[in-house]
Design a protein around this motif. Structure first.
Motif, PDB file in Angstrom:
ATOM      1  N   THR A 134     -15.860 -13.516   1.599  1.00 21.56           N
ATOM      2  CA  THR A 134     -15.256 -12.299   1.084  1.00 21.56           C
ATOM      3  C   THR A 134     -14.430 -11.649   2.178  1.00 21.56           C
ATOM      4  OG1 THR A 134     -17.163 -11.944  -0.336  1.00 21.56           O
ATOM      5  CG2 THR A 134     -15.723 -10.059   0.030  1.00 21.56           C
ATOM      6  N   ASN A 135     -13.187 -11.343   1.877  1.00 17.84           N
ATOM      7  CA  ASN A 135     -12.325 -10.631   2.812  1.00 17.84           C
ATOM      8  C   ASN A 135     -12.140  -9.212   2.313  1.00 17.84           C
ATOM      9  OD1 ASN A 135     -11.804 -12.845   4.495  1.00 17.84           O
ATOM     10  ND2 ASN A 135     -10.265 -13.608   3.073  1.00 17.84           N
ATOM     11  N   VAL A 136     -12.376  -8.246   3.194  1.00 16.63           N
ATOM     12  CA  VAL A 136     -12.233  -6.848   2.841  1.00 16.63           C
ATOM     13  C   VAL A 136     -11.239  -6.210   3.801  1.00 16.63           C
ATOM     14  CG1 VAL A 136     -13.396  -4.634   2.608  1.00 16.63           C
ATOM     15  CG2 VAL A 136     -14.604  -6.735   2.010  1.00 16.63           C
ATOM     16  N   LYS A 137     -10.176  -5.669   3.257  1.00 14.40           N
ATOM     17  CA  LYS A 137      -9.191  -4.983   4.082  1.00 14.40           C
ATOM     18  C   LYS A 137      -9.452  -3.488   3.950  1.00 14.40           C
ATOM     19  CE  LYS A 137      -4.353  -4.832   5.173  1.00 14.40           C
ATOM     20  NZ  LYS A 137      -3.053  -5.366   4.931  1.00 14.40           N
ATOM     21  N   THR A 138      -9.656  -2.836   5.092  1.00 17.37           N
ATOM     22  CA  THR A 138     -10.051  -1.432   5.054  1.00 17.37           C
ATOM     23  C   THR A 138      -8.896  -0.473   5.299  1.00 17.37           C
ATOM     24  OG1 THR A 138     -10.673  -1.507   7.384  1.00 17.37           O
ATOM     25  CG2 THR A 138     -12.409  -1.959   5.760  1.00 17.37           C
ATOM     26  N   THR A 139      -7.753  -0.993   5.713  1.00 23.24           N
ATOM     27  CA  THR A 139      -6.599  -0.124   5.936  1.00 23.24           C
ATOM     28  C   THR A 139      -5.386  -0.679   5.212  1.00 23.24           C
ATOM     29  OG1 THR A 139      -5.983  -1.321   7.952  1.00 23.24           O
ATOM     30  CG2 THR A 139      -7.372   0.612   8.241  1.00 23.24           C
ATOM     31  N   THR A 140      -4.451   0.192   4.901  1.00 25.92           N
ATOM     32  CA  THR A 140      -3.215  -0.253   4.269  1.00 25.92           C
ATOM     33  C   THR A 140      -2.227  -0.684   5.338  1.00 25.92           C
ATOM     34  OG1 THR A 140      -2.211   1.937   4.331  1.00 25.92           O
ATOM     35  CG2 THR A 140      -3.544   1.393   2.372  1.00 25.92           C
ATOM     36  N   GLN A 141      -1.259  -1.445   4.927  1.00 26.41           N
ATOM     37  CA  GLN A 141      -0.212  -1.879   5.848  1.00 26.41           C
ATOM     38  C   GLN A 141       0.525  -0.665   6.419  1.00 26.41           C
ATOM     39  OE1 GLN A 141       3.212  -3.999   4.156  1.00 26.41           O
ATOM     40  NE2 GLN A 141       2.898  -5.569   5.715  1.00 26.41           N
ATOM     41  N   GLY A 142       0.779   0.319   5.591  1.00 27.61           N
ATOM     42  CA  GLY A 142       1.456   1.532   6.046  1.00 27.61           C
ATOM     43  C   GLY A 142       0.650   2.266   7.099  1.00 27.61           C
ATOM     44  N   GLN A 143      -0.665   2.355   6.901  1.00 27.95           N
ATOM     45  CA  GLN A 143      -1.513   3.034   7.880  1.00 27.95           C
ATOM     46  C   GLN A 143      -1.542   2.263   9.195  1.00 27.95           C
ATOM     47  OE1 GLN A 143      -3.040   6.151   7.534  1.00 27.95           O
ATOM     48  NE2 GLN A 143      -3.125   5.829   9.739  1.00 27.95           N
ATOM     49  N   GLU A 144      -1.572   0.943   9.116  1.00 29.16           N
ATOM     50  CA  GLU A 144      -1.540   0.133  10.333  1.00 29.16           C
ATOM     51  C   GLU A 144      -0.246   0.379  11.113  1.00 29.16           C
ATOM     52  OE1 GLU A 144      -3.114  -4.022  10.245  1.00 29.16           O
ATOM     53  OE2 GLU A 144      -3.168  -3.625   8.092  1.00 29.16           O
ATOM     54  N   LEU A 145       0.871   0.475  10.398  1.00 30.27           N
ATOM     55  CA  LEU A 145       2.151   0.727  11.057  1.00 30.27           C
ATOM     56  C   LEU A 145       2.179   2.121  11.690  1.00 30.27           C
ATOM     57  CD1 LEU A 145       4.542  -0.898   8.448  1.00 30.27           C
ATOM     58  CD2 LEU A 145       4.034  -1.746  10.750  1.00 30.27           C
ATOM     59  N   LEU A 146       1.620   3.109  10.990  1.00 29.43           N
ATOM     60  CA  LEU A 146       1.554   4.460  11.547  1.00 29.43           C
ATOM     61  C   LEU A 146       0.685   4.494  12.804  1.00 29.43           C
ATOM     62  CD1 LEU A 146       1.165   6.596   8.304  1.00 29.43           C
ATOM     63  CD2 LEU A 146       3.156   6.521   9.821  1.00 29.43           C
ATOM     64  N   ASP A 147      -0.453   3.814  12.757  1.00 33.93           N
ATOM     65  CA  ASP A 147      -1.338   3.755  13.921  1.00 33.93           C
ATOM     66  C   ASP A 147      -0.663   3.040  15.086  1.00 33.93           C
ATOM     67  OD1 ASP A 147      -3.274   5.033  12.414  1.00 33.93           O
ATOM     68  OD2 ASP A 147      -4.405   3.197  11.987  1.00 33.93           O
ATOM     69  N   LEU A 148       0.058   1.987  14.779  1.00 32.82           N
ATOM     70  CA  LEU A 148       0.764   1.239  15.819  1.00 32.82           C
ATOM     71  C   LEU A 148       1.834   2.099  16.470  1.00 32.82           C
ATOM     72  CD1 LEU A 148       0.881  -1.625  17.044  1.00 32.82           C
ATOM     73  CD2 LEU A 148       2.672  -2.145  15.387  1.00 32.82           C
ATOM     74  N   LYS A 149       2.581   2.847  15.669  1.00 31.17           N
ATOM     75  CA  LYS A 149       3.619   3.733  16.201  1.00 31.17           C
ATOM     76  C   LYS A 149       2.993   4.828  17.054  1.00 31.17           C
ATOM     77  CE  LYS A 149       7.853   5.482  16.327  1.00 31.17           C
ATOM     78  NZ  LYS A 149       8.142   5.829  17.698  1.00 31.17           N
ATOM     79  N   ALA A 150       1.853   5.351  16.635  1.00 29.13           N
ATOM     80  CA  ALA A 150       1.165   6.378  17.420  1.00 29.13           C
ATOM     81  C   ALA A 150       0.738   5.813  18.772  1.00 29.13           C
ATOM     82  CB  ALA A 150      -0.038   6.908  16.653  1.00 29.13           C
ATOM     83  N   ALA A 151       0.292   4.573  18.790  1.00 26.90           N
ATOM     84  CA  ALA A 151      -0.109   3.934  20.046  1.00 26.90           C
ATOM     85  C   ALA A 151       1.099   3.761  20.964  1.00 26.90           C
ATOM     86  CB  ALA A 151      -0.775   2.594  19.778  1.00 26.90           C
ATOM     87  N   LEU A 152       2.236   3.398  20.395  1.00 23.63           N
ATOM     88  CA  LEU A 152       3.467   3.280  21.183  1.00 23.63           C
ATOM     89  C   LEU A 152       3.862   4.636  21.748  1.00 23.63           C
ATOM     90  CD1 LEU A 152       5.995   1.658  22.126  1.00 23.63           C
ATOM     91  CD2 LEU A 152       7.059   2.340  19.960  1.00 23.63           C
TER      92      LEU A 152
END
Length: 72
Positions: free
Chosen positions: A33-51
């Motif tokens: 079973t694969n469970v994705k807990t975040t959306t692609q958009g949220q991952e991109l927002l988090d990545l931009k915040a890290a940058l």
């Protein structure tokens, strides 16, 4: 600063991983079973915040962004 970058990278990696579980019951049948807990958009927002926070270089940001966008 290096410790912060390491922690931030680890959080991004952990946050982006899908949880995988298996079941060994049922006559030897395996299930996954694969469970994705975040959306692609949220991952991109988090990545931009890290940058923006300086936790990633522009090159690291670009590489991770492409990985996120290339996933289904």
């Amino acid at each position: 600063m290096i410790a912060f970058r390491t922690v931030a990278k680890a959080l991004l990696i952990v946050g982006g991983l899908a949880l995988v579980g298996g079941c060994s019951g049922g006559g030897g049948a395996d299930s996954e079973t694969n469970v994705k807990t975040t959306t692609q958009g949220q991952e991109l927002l988090d990545l931009k915040a890290a940058l923006d926070a300086g936790a990633l270089t522009q090159k690291e940001y670009d590489e991770q962004r492409e990985k996120i966008l290339d996933r289904d």
